[in-house]
Design a protein around this motif. Sequence first.
Motif, mmCIF file in Angstrom:
data_model
loop_
_atom_site.group_PDB
_atom_site.id
_atom_site.type_symbol
_atom_site.label_atom_id
_atom_site.label_comp_id
_atom_site.label_asym_id
_atom_site.label_seq_id
_atom_site.Cartn_x
_atom_site.Cartn_y
_atom_site.Cartn_z
ATOM 1 N N ALA A 3 39.322 42.113 37.941
ATOM 2 C CA ALA A 3 37.998 42.464 37.435
ATOM 3 C C ALA A 3 37.842 43.977 37.436
ATOM 4 C CB ALA A 3 36.915 41.811 38.285
ATOM 5 N N ASP A 4 37.832 44.568 36.253
ATOM 6 C CA ASP A 4 37.622 46.004 36.094
ATOM 7 C C ASP A 4 36.126 46.224 35.921
ATOM 8 O OD1 ASP A 4 37.426 48.634 35.326
ATOM 9 O OD2 ASP A 4 38.795 48.484 33.626
ATOM 10 N N GLU A 5 35.487 46.766 36.958
ATOM 11 C CA GLU A 5 34.036 46.919 36.979
ATOM 12 C C GLU A 5 33.620 48.395 36.961
ATOM 13 O OE1 GLU A 5 33.237 42.663 39.268
ATOM 14 O OE2 GLU A 5 32.859 44.525 40.368
ATOM 15 N N ALA A 6 34.381 49.208 36.234
ATOM 16 C CA ALA A 6 34.182 50.659 36.246
ATOM 17 C C ALA A 6 32.822 51.095 35.711
ATOM 18 C CB ALA A 6 35.289 51.346 35.445
ATOM 19 N N TYR A 7 32.111 50.206 34.999
ATOM 20 C CA TYR A 7 30.800 50.558 34.450
ATOM 21 C C TYR A 7 29.691 49.718 35.079
ATOM 22 C CZ TYR A 7 33.569 53.032 30.966
ATOM 23 O OH TYR A 7 34.457 53.878 30.349
ATOM 24 N N ASN A 8 29.888 49.278 36.315
ATOM 25 C CA ASN A 8 28.934 48.342 36.906
ATOM 26 C C ASN A 8 27.526 48.904 37.050
ATOM 27 O OD1 ASN A 8 30.144 49.781 39.440
ATOM 28 N ND2 ASN A 8 28.274 48.816 40.180
ATOM 29 N N GLU A 9 27.378 50.219 37.186
ATOM 30 C CA GLU A 9 26.038 50.807 37.303
ATOM 31 C C GLU A 9 25.344 50.909 35.944
ATOM 32 O OE1 GLU A 9 24.107 51.898 39.776
ATOM 33 O OE2 GLU A 9 25.439 51.579 41.480
ATOM 34 N N PHE A 10 26.101 50.819 34.863
ATOM 35 C CA PHE A 10 25.558 51.050 33.529
ATOM 36 C C PHE A 10 25.039 49.763 32.888
ATOM 37 C CE2 PHE A 10 28.179 54.722 34.271
ATOM 38 C CZ PHE A 10 27.534 55.764 33.619
ATOM 39 N N VAL A 11 24.144 49.068 33.569
ATOM 40 C CA VAL A 11 23.533 47.870 32.991
ATOM 41 C C VAL A 11 22.116 48.187 32.556
ATOM 42 C CG1 VAL A 11 24.980 46.244 34.259
ATOM 43 C CG2 VAL A 11 22.854 47.058 35.296
ATOM 44 N N ALA A 12 21.576 47.347 31.693
ATOM 45 C CA ALA A 12 20.254 47.602 31.123
ATOM 46 C C ALA A 12 19.189 47.612 32.212
ATOM 47 C CB ALA A 12 19.936 46.538 30.072
ATOM 48 N N PRO A 13 18.171 48.440 32.053
ATOM 49 C CA PRO A 13 17.079 48.478 33.028
ATOM 50 C C PRO A 13 16.492 47.090 33.263
ATOM 51 C CG PRO A 13 16.874 50.299 31.480
ATOM 52 C CD PRO A 13 17.983 49.428 30.965
ATOM 53 N N GLY A 14 16.242 46.789 34.531
ATOM 54 C CA GLY A 14 15.663 45.502 34.881
ATOM 55 C C GLY A 14 16.668 44.392 35.089
ATOM 56 N N THR A 15 17.942 44.657 34.874
ATOM 57 C CA THR A 15 18.974 43.649 35.103
ATOM 58 C C THR A 15 19.800 44.035 36.327
ATOM 59 O OG1 THR A 15 20.584 44.752 33.662
ATOM 60 C CG2 THR A 15 19.111 43.147 32.647
ATOM 61 N N ARG A 16 20.451 43.064 36.897
ATOM 62 C CA ARG A 16 21.251 43.287 38.101
ATOM 63 C C ARG A 16 22.691 42.879 37.822
ATOM 64 N NH1 ARG A 16 20.306 44.368 43.334
ATOM 65 N NH2 ARG A 16 21.757 43.598 44.919
ATOM 66 N N PHE A 17 23.617 43.756 38.140
ATOM 67 C CA PHE A 17 25.023 43.463 37.910
ATOM 68 C C PHE A 17 25.521 42.432 38.925
ATOM 69 C CE2 PHE A 17 29.515 44.362 38.871
ATOM 70 C CZ PHE A 17 30.054 44.069 37.627
ATOM 71 N N VAL A 18 26.317 41.474 38.432
ATOM 72 C CA VAL A 18 26.931 40.460 39.288
ATOM 73 C C VAL A 18 28.416 40.769 39.400
ATOM 74 C CG1 VAL A 18 27.419 38.009 39.609
ATOM 75 C CG2 VAL A 18 25.238 38.730 38.594
ATOM 76 N N ALA A 19 28.857 41.110 40.594
ATOM 77 C CA ALA A 19 30.268 41.407 40.808
ATOM 78 C C ALA A 19 31.082 40.128 40.727
ATOM 79 C CB ALA A 19 30.472 42.067 42.166
ATOM 80 N N CYS A 20 32.196 40.204 40.030
ATOM 81 C CA CYS A 20 33.051 39.032 39.872
ATOM 82 C C CYS A 20 33.496 38.491 41.230
ATOM 83 C CB CYS A 20 34.266 39.407 39.014
ATOM 84 S SG CYS A 20 35.332 38.027 38.610
ATOM 85 N N GLY A 21 33.852 39.383 42.146
ATOM 86 C CA GLY A 21 34.382 38.959 43.436
ATOM 87 C C GLY A 21 33.379 38.311 44.360
ATOM 88 N N ALA A 22 32.087 38.387 44.026
ATOM 89 C CA ALA A 22 31.067 37.801 44.903
ATOM 90 C C ALA A 22 31.250 36.298 45.069
ATOM 91 C CB ALA A 22 29.676 38.105 44.358
ATOM 92 N N ALA A 23 31.834 35.640 44.078
ATOM 93 C CA ALA A 23 32.077 34.197 44.155
ATOM 94 C C ALA A 23 33.421 33.875 44.809
ATOM 95 C CB ALA A 23 32.021 33.584 42.758
ATOM 96 N N ASP A 24 34.116 34.894 45.256
ATOM 97 C CA ASP A 24 35.422 34.716 45.894
ATOM 98 C C ASP A 24 35.493 35.662 47.100
ATOM 99 O OD1 ASP A 24 38.092 34.131 46.485
ATOM 100 O OD2 ASP A 24 38.879 35.459 44.918
ATOM 101 N N SER A 25 34.593 35.436 48.055
ATOM 102 C CA SER A 25 34.468 36.364 49.179
ATOM 103 C C SER A 25 35.742 36.457 50.014
ATOM 104 C CB SER A 25 33.291 35.965 50.074
ATOM 105 O OG SER A 25 33.476 34.656 50.597
ATOM 106 N N GLY A 26 36.563 35.397 49.988
ATOM 107 C CA GLY A 26 37.831 35.437 50.703
ATOM 108 C C GLY A 26 38.926 36.152 49.931
#
Length: 388
Positions: A199-222
């Motif tokens: 998961a290349d998340e190099a632009y994770n901060e650049f989401v539209a105002p009012g939206t929240r970025f979901v990291a791919c790895g959050a569903a694979d904490s291990g």
Amino acid sequence: MDGRSPLRPSALLETVDQAISIKYNNLVYDLEATGHDIVTLSLGESFFDVPAPDFGGFEPDELHHYSHSRGLPELRRRLAKYYGDEFGLPVDPDHEILITAGSKVAIYLALLATVEPGDEVVVLEPSWLSYATQVWLCGGVPVSVPHDVGVFELDRYVTGRTRAIIVNNPNNPSGRVYTQAELDFLHELAERHGLLLVADEAYNEFVAPGTRFVACGAADSGKRHTLTINSMSKNYGISGWRVGYVIAHRTLIEQILKVNQHLITCAPTPLTRYLAENFDTLIERTRPQIQRVVETRNEVAGWLAERGIEVLPGSATFYLFASLGDSTLGSDAFAERLLRESGVSVVPGIAYGESCDHYVRISVGAETPERIRRGIDAIARLIANTGG
């Protein structure tokens, strides 16, 4: 003597082209150096009001020498907390993260550490232009998925030789953000076939105002199958600093560490020291500017629509991937002519995959709205003048 030249390149590199986006940016730099005024819609960076770094408070020994090859411990702890607090992905700063000289090389190090010769790596178009080349340089086989094929159709691109899938989220060049359902499917696909999900998340901060970025790895904490790449350079508007990082299971980090030690040694010590000390301050300063550039990006989408220019769906980053409509030109010829005749630079869509040759990437991070409008007008004119 056997007649061979000591200057002969390797056969492998003779098959590799320059990175097209960087080639066009070099053309822009050369033209600007000779006095040309170029509307630059090709640069893959945003220009923020970021203060020049002040290293006055640091001791020379903190700045002038090697630091830990995993990355400065203080910065690793900051980044681990960032991913844990912001995205719910727990990260052990001592064993599950490695900081290196930019996210571009971080991807390559990760591929070198995981891809065997002949392994296939699935790459979704439009794909960041170096994925396929990096896979090739590792001895792997990039398997490109055309841009009009949906995520839920990826099963047919997976074979017994597939090793990994690379996902760019948010996407460069379209600005597309993956839905939760799509991310869930990718995790299920990776689990079912024993694949690595990069998961290349190099632009994770650049989401539209009012939206929240979901990291791919959050569903694979291990971190059983997910490897995350990110960039401090992009998200702080300091692209030239070249600071990126990898988050993965400690087993993979140990292997990536070995490659990093042989190729890089460590990320730039003074820059990582400064980032560790000013982490929160820089985020607070850049986030409002990030929101403004994303708003500009989505406003420009409206300007393009007014001129009848379609773009691939997206709402994030500072990029738009614009169709050439009725133009009979390929994207490279279009971009070259646009630069030569109108002084406007864009990146040809062919850089992002064979299915993308009728598109160009437009970046809005480096110019004023007035100059962006000027560039859009030139693009619309060239499409009209080269229609079939």
